[in-house]
Design a protein around this motif. Structure first.
Motif, PDB file in Angstrom:
ATOM      1  N   VAL A 177       9.292   8.304 -12.391  1.00  0.00           N
ATOM      2  CA  VAL A 177       9.408   8.901 -13.722  1.00  0.00           C
ATOM      3  C   VAL A 177       8.131   9.652 -14.122  1.00  0.00           C
ATOM      4  O   VAL A 177       7.957  10.006 -15.286  1.00  0.00           O
ATOM      5  CB  VAL A 177       9.755   7.826 -14.782  1.00  0.00           C
ATOM      6  N   ASN A 178       7.251   9.873 -13.119  1.00  0.00           N
ATOM      7  CA  ASN A 178       6.055  10.692 -13.328  1.00  0.00           C
ATOM      8  C   ASN A 178       5.192  10.198 -14.495  1.00  0.00           C
ATOM      9  O   ASN A 178       4.877  10.951 -15.424  1.00  0.00           O
ATOM     10  CB  ASN A 178       6.449  12.156 -13.557  1.00  0.00           C
ATOM     11  N   MET A 179       4.810   8.927 -14.413  1.00  0.00           N
ATOM     12  CA  MET A 179       3.895   8.369 -15.407  1.00  0.00           C
ATOM     13  C   MET A 179       2.501   8.339 -14.776  1.00  0.00           C
ATOM     14  O   MET A 179       2.229   7.511 -13.908  1.00  0.00           O
ATOM     15  CB  MET A 179       4.355   6.972 -15.830  1.00  0.00           C
ATOM     16  N   PRO A 180       1.628   9.254 -15.148  1.00  0.00           N
ATOM     17  CA  PRO A 180       0.322   9.377 -14.484  1.00  0.00           C
ATOM     18  C   PRO A 180      -0.587   8.184 -14.753  1.00  0.00           C
ATOM     19  O   PRO A 180      -0.445   7.480 -15.764  1.00  0.00           O
ATOM     20  CB  PRO A 180      -0.262  10.656 -15.098  1.00  0.00           C
ATOM     21  N   ILE A 181      -1.521   7.963 -13.835  1.00  0.00           N
ATOM     22  CA  ILE A 181      -2.486   6.880 -13.986  1.00  0.00           C
ATOM     23  C   ILE A 181      -3.906   7.417 -13.847  1.00  0.00           C
ATOM     24  O   ILE A 181      -4.141   8.441 -13.208  1.00  0.00           O
ATOM     25  CB  ILE A 181      -2.265   5.758 -12.942  1.00  0.00           C
ATOM     26  N   THR A 182      -4.835   6.712 -14.463  1.00  0.00           N
ATOM     27  CA  THR A 182      -6.257   6.912 -14.228  1.00  0.00           C
ATOM     28  C   THR A 182      -6.687   5.862 -13.215  1.00  0.00           C
ATOM     29  O   THR A 182      -6.310   4.690 -13.341  1.00  0.00           O
ATOM     30  CB  THR A 182      -7.056   6.733 -15.529  1.00  0.00           C
ATOM     31  N   PHE A 183      -7.431   6.255 -12.194  1.00  0.00           N
ATOM     32  CA  PHE A 183      -7.794   5.273 -11.186  1.00  0.00           C
ATOM     33  C   PHE A 183      -9.211   5.536 -10.678  1.00  0.00           C
ATOM     34  O   PHE A 183      -9.738   6.647 -10.801  1.00  0.00           O
ATOM     35  CB  PHE A 183      -6.810   5.291 -10.016  1.00  0.00           C
ATOM     36  N   ARG A 184      -9.808   4.472 -10.154  1.00  0.00           N
ATOM     37  CA  ARG A 184     -11.133   4.589  -9.554  1.00  0.00           C
ATOM     38  C   ARG A 184     -11.261   3.556  -8.456  1.00  0.00           C
ATOM     39  O   ARG A 184     -10.920   2.386  -8.651  1.00  0.00           O
ATOM     40  CB  ARG A 184     -12.235   4.365 -10.588  1.00  0.00           C
ATOM     41  N   ASP A 185     -11.719   4.002  -7.304  1.00  0.00           N
ATOM     42  CA  ASP A 185     -11.935   3.094  -6.184  1.00  0.00           C
ATOM     43  C   ASP A 185     -13.165   2.237  -6.473  1.00  0.00           C
ATOM     44  O   ASP A 185     -14.245   2.752  -6.766  1.00  0.00           O
ATOM     45  CB  ASP A 185     -12.146   3.902  -4.901  1.00  0.00           C
ATOM     46  N   TYR A 186     -12.994   0.912  -6.434  1.00  0.00           N
ATOM     47  CA  TYR A 186     -14.134   0.024  -6.655  1.00  0.00           C
ATOM     48  C   TYR A 186     -15.109   0.028  -5.470  1.00  0.00           C
ATOM     49  O   TYR A 186     -16.174  -0.577  -5.545  1.00  0.00           O
ATOM     50  CB  TYR A 186     -13.648  -1.410  -6.873  1.00  0.00           C
ATOM     51  N   ASP A 187     -14.707   0.660  -4.367  1.00  0.00           N
ATOM     52  CA  ASP A 187     -15.501   0.644  -3.139  1.00  0.00           C
ATOM     53  C   ASP A 187     -15.752  -0.791  -2.676  1.00  0.00           C
ATOM     54  O   ASP A 187     -16.821  -1.138  -2.181  1.00  0.00           O
ATOM     55  CB  ASP A 187     -16.835   1.375  -3.334  1.00  0.00           C
ATOM     56  N   HIS A 188     -14.757  -1.621  -2.892  1.00  0.00           N
ATOM     57  CA  HIS A 188     -14.765  -3.011  -2.463  1.00  0.00           C
ATOM     58  C   HIS A 188     -13.452  -3.329  -1.761  1.00  0.00           C
ATOM     59  O   HIS A 188     -12.401  -2.795  -2.134  1.00  0.00           O
ATOM     60  CB  HIS A 188     -14.896  -3.960  -3.664  1.00  0.00           C
ATOM     61  N   GLY A 270      -7.108 -12.371   5.394  1.00  0.00           N
ATOM     62  CA  GLY A 270      -6.452 -11.187   4.859  1.00  0.00           C
ATOM     63  C   GLY A 270      -7.451 -10.244   4.215  1.00  0.00           C
ATOM     64  O   GLY A 270      -8.559 -10.646   3.837  1.00  0.00           O
ATOM     65  N   CYS A 271      -7.072  -8.991   4.091  1.00  0.00           N
ATOM     66  CA  CYS A 271      -7.986  -8.003   3.520  1.00  0.00           C
ATOM     67  C   CYS A 271      -7.184  -6.913   2.809  1.00  0.00           C
ATOM     68  O   CYS A 271      -6.169  -6.445   3.331  1.00  0.00           O
ATOM     69  CB  CYS A 271      -8.846  -7.383   4.617  1.00  0.00           C
ATOM     70  N   TYR A 272      -7.622  -6.538   1.596  1.00  0.00           N
ATOM     71  CA  TYR A 272      -6.970  -5.430   0.904  1.00  0.00           C
ATOM     72  C   TYR A 272      -7.987  -4.688   0.040  1.00  0.00           C
ATOM     73  O   TYR A 272      -8.935  -5.291  -0.473  1.00  0.00           O
ATOM     74  CB  TYR A 272      -5.782  -5.912   0.070  1.00  0.00           C
ATOM     75  N   PRO A 273      -7.822  -3.384  -0.109  1.00  0.00           N
ATOM     76  CA  PRO A 273      -8.765  -2.591  -0.904  1.00  0.00           C
ATOM     77  C   PRO A 273      -8.584  -2.862  -2.397  1.00  0.00           C
ATOM     78  O   PRO A 273      -7.482  -3.182  -2.861  1.00  0.00           O
ATOM     79  CB  PRO A 273      -8.402  -1.149  -0.542  1.00  0.00           C
ATOM     80  N   LEU A 274      -9.663  -2.702  -3.148  1.00  0.00           N
ATOM     81  CA  LEU A 274      -9.627  -2.930  -4.590  1.00  0.00           C
ATOM     82  C   LEU A 274      -9.777  -1.609  -5.321  1.00  0.00           C
ATOM     83  O   LEU A 274     -10.664  -0.812  -5.009  1.00  0.00           O
ATOM     84  CB  LEU A 274     -10.754  -3.880  -5.002  1.00  0.00           C
ATOM     85  N   MET A 275      -8.902  -1.397  -6.298  1.00  0.00           N
ATOM     86  CA  MET A 275      -8.926  -0.156  -7.074  1.00  0.00           C
ATOM     87  C   MET A 275      -8.559  -0.455  -8.521  1.00  0.00           C
ATOM     88  O   MET A 275      -7.691  -1.278  -8.786  1.00  0.00           O
ATOM     89  CB  MET A 275      -7.944   0.850  -6.478  1.00  0.00           C
ATOM     90  N   MET A 276      -9.260   0.195  -9.432  1.00  0.00           N
ATOM     91  CA  MET A 276      -8.901   0.124 -10.834  1.00  0.00           C
ATOM     92  C   MET A 276      -7.810   1.150 -11.108  1.00  0.00           C
ATOM     93  O   MET A 276      -7.918   2.313 -10.710  1.00  0.00           O
ATOM     94  CB  MET A 276     -10.112   0.410 -11.718  1.00  0.00           C
ATOM     95  N   ARG A 277      -6.755   0.710 -11.769  1.00  0.00           N
ATOM     96  CA  ARG A 277      -5.683   1.615 -12.174  1.00  0.00           C
ATOM     97  C   ARG A 277      -5.337   1.338 -13.628  1.00  0.00           C
ATOM     98  O   ARG A 277      -5.281   0.182 -14.042  1.00  0.00           O
ATOM     99  CB  ARG A 277      -4.415   1.429 -11.322  1.00  0.00           C
ATOM    100  N   LEU A 278      -5.072   2.378 -14.372  1.00  0.00           N
ATOM    101  CA  LEU A 278      -4.610   2.231 -15.746  1.00  0.00           C
ATOM    102  C   LEU A 278      -3.656   3.365 -16.049  1.00  0.00           C
ATOM    103  O   LEU A 278      -4.043   4.534 -16.020  1.00  0.00           O
ATOM    104  CB  LEU A 278      -5.785   2.249 -16.732  1.00  0.00           C
TER     105      LEU A 278
END
Length: 417
Positions: A177-188, A270-278
């Motif tokens: 439904v094309n709901m945009p997000i703001t995101f930033r890679d935590y580099d973690h 286990g391992c997964y990338p961390l990212m901030m999304r809003l």
């Protein structure tokens, strides 16, 4: 063609909590679409766990599912010990520091995600007002003037007055439904695993801030087992994953200053990338986002799931006409009208987006505070932590935030003793 009041895409912890909360407070009909049905628990604990705070415990209690959760596998903790590897600062939180009428029995609980989801799923299946669609994933969504249409490929499509995306960080609904997000890679990257601690966890949740990121030890249902969440740089995560079990045990034991004795790896890593999304907005037309579909935060405070559960409780309260006067919304006398009432849905979006944005900002501040810095900064940080540890009013405020007793709580989450 089947018609429902609410269609929830995503039958995880947050989506199922929403379904049960809606049914608890109304006669609205709910459809849950998710092809990933629950798995049976194995003898070994799942490596993905959640820290459930007091507010979330209240939600599960009022939905009559809490006893089902803790009747499987769960571990309470009454203390939290946090320290700075690069300095001398430390913080200790204890249940005795909590005063007043809203004092819970525990600081929090560590519970495997599978345990929570299985209990919620079983409870939802017992409700005749909740229907499950598990054979096929939703293939397409169409938003009309009065309904949302969802197709399943070869199965008959269904309609609903409202669609809720509770389908995780990479939400398919959000993209459709094309709901945009703001995101930033935590580099973690987060390393998760089950470990054994020689000295046991002593009813305590432990966290050490290392130069590359925080390492948390979360107590499991056996006295010497912990679930770890080790947030570190992608390069360091790759290096740690390449170690054999003996070398990994040596590194993680050294990282904890030996406070838990020798630590050994008991599961895969286990391992997964961390990212901030809003999400820029949580509501669009007749579609609402909740949980990780709307926001993701750094796991260093263990509040991501709790934030999503509050979304679920808040949306159920909004949809079922339980909006309180101080929330400033006029509720329709016909409960079904609330499902498409733009004013009410936008009010929910402002409520929950403000809470999510505040939590994101708090996690960013903590993360930045513990990034590698000059020696003088480390000294000031250590002094600040020590002062805070001995300043009762500020410390009590932080504990109440950790318990979830902050902001505008949904009725289901409020503590009643």
């Amino acid at each position: 063609m089947q018609k429902f009041d609410v269609l929830i895409v995503g039958g995880g912890m947050v989506g199922l909590t929403l379904a049960l909360a809606i049914r608890k407070q109304s006669e609205l009909t709910v459809a849950v679409a998710d092809t990933q049905t629950p798995d049976e628990l194995t003898a070994q604990p799942e490596i993905r766990v959640s820290a459930i705070n007091a507010a979330s415990q209240q939600i599960f209690t009022r939905l009559d599912v809490w006893q089902d959760i803790i009747g499987q596998r769960a571990q309470a903790y009454q203390h939290m010990h946090i320290w700075d590897k690069a300095g001398y600062g430390k913080l200790d939180f204890n249940l005795d520091d909590v005063t007043g009428s809203a004092k819970p029995e525990q600081l929090g609980w560590i519970i495997e995600n599978k345990v929570i989801r299985n209990a919620l799923w079983q409870k939802a299946q017992m409700d005749e007002g909740i229907s499950f669609f598990t054979d096929e994933a939703v293939a397409s969504i169409g938003v009309g003037e009065s309904e949302v249409f969802a197709s399943f490929g070869s199965s008959m499509p269904i309609t609903a007055n409202l669609l809720v995306g509770a389908d995780g960080a990479n939400s398919w609904v959000r993209k459709q439904v094309n709901m945009p997000i703001t995101f930033r890679d935590y580099d973690h990257h987060a390393l998760v695993a089950t470990v054994s601690c020689e000295q046991g966890y002593q009813d305590t949740a432990w966290q050490v801030f290392l130069p590359t990121g925080p390492l948390a030890f979360l107590p499991l249902y056996e006295k010497n087992l912990c679930s770890i969440v080790w947030s570190t740089s992608p390069e360091e995560a790759q290096r740690l994953r390449a170690l054999d079990k003996a070398a990994f045990a040596k590194e993680i034991t050294a990282a904890t200053d030996g406070k838990l004795g020798r630590v050994s790896l008991e599961s895969e890593l286990g391992c997964y990338p961390l990212m901030m999304r809003l999400a820029q907005d949580f509501v669009k037309d007749k579609v609402v986002l909740i949980g990780d579909a709307a926001h993701t935060i750094h796991p260093l405070a263990g509040q991501g799931v709790n934030l999503g559960l509050l979304d679920a409780a808040a949306l159920a309260q909004t949809l079922t006409g339980q909006v309180t006067a101080e929330q400033g919304a006029t509720v329709s006398p016909d409960i079904s009208d609330n499902l498409s009432n733009e004013i009410i849905l936008k009010q929910f979006a402002r409520w929950r987006k403000a809470e999510a944005a505040e939590m994101i900002a708090a996690m960013e501040a903590i993360k930045q505070l513990f990034t590698p810095q000059q020696e003088v900064t480390k000294l000031i940080r250590g002094i600040g932590m020590s002062l805070l540890d001995n300043f009762s009013p500020a410390k009590k405020h932080l504990i109440r935030q950790a318990l979830g007793y902050k902001g505008q709580l949904p009725e289901l989450a409020k503590y009643t003793g």
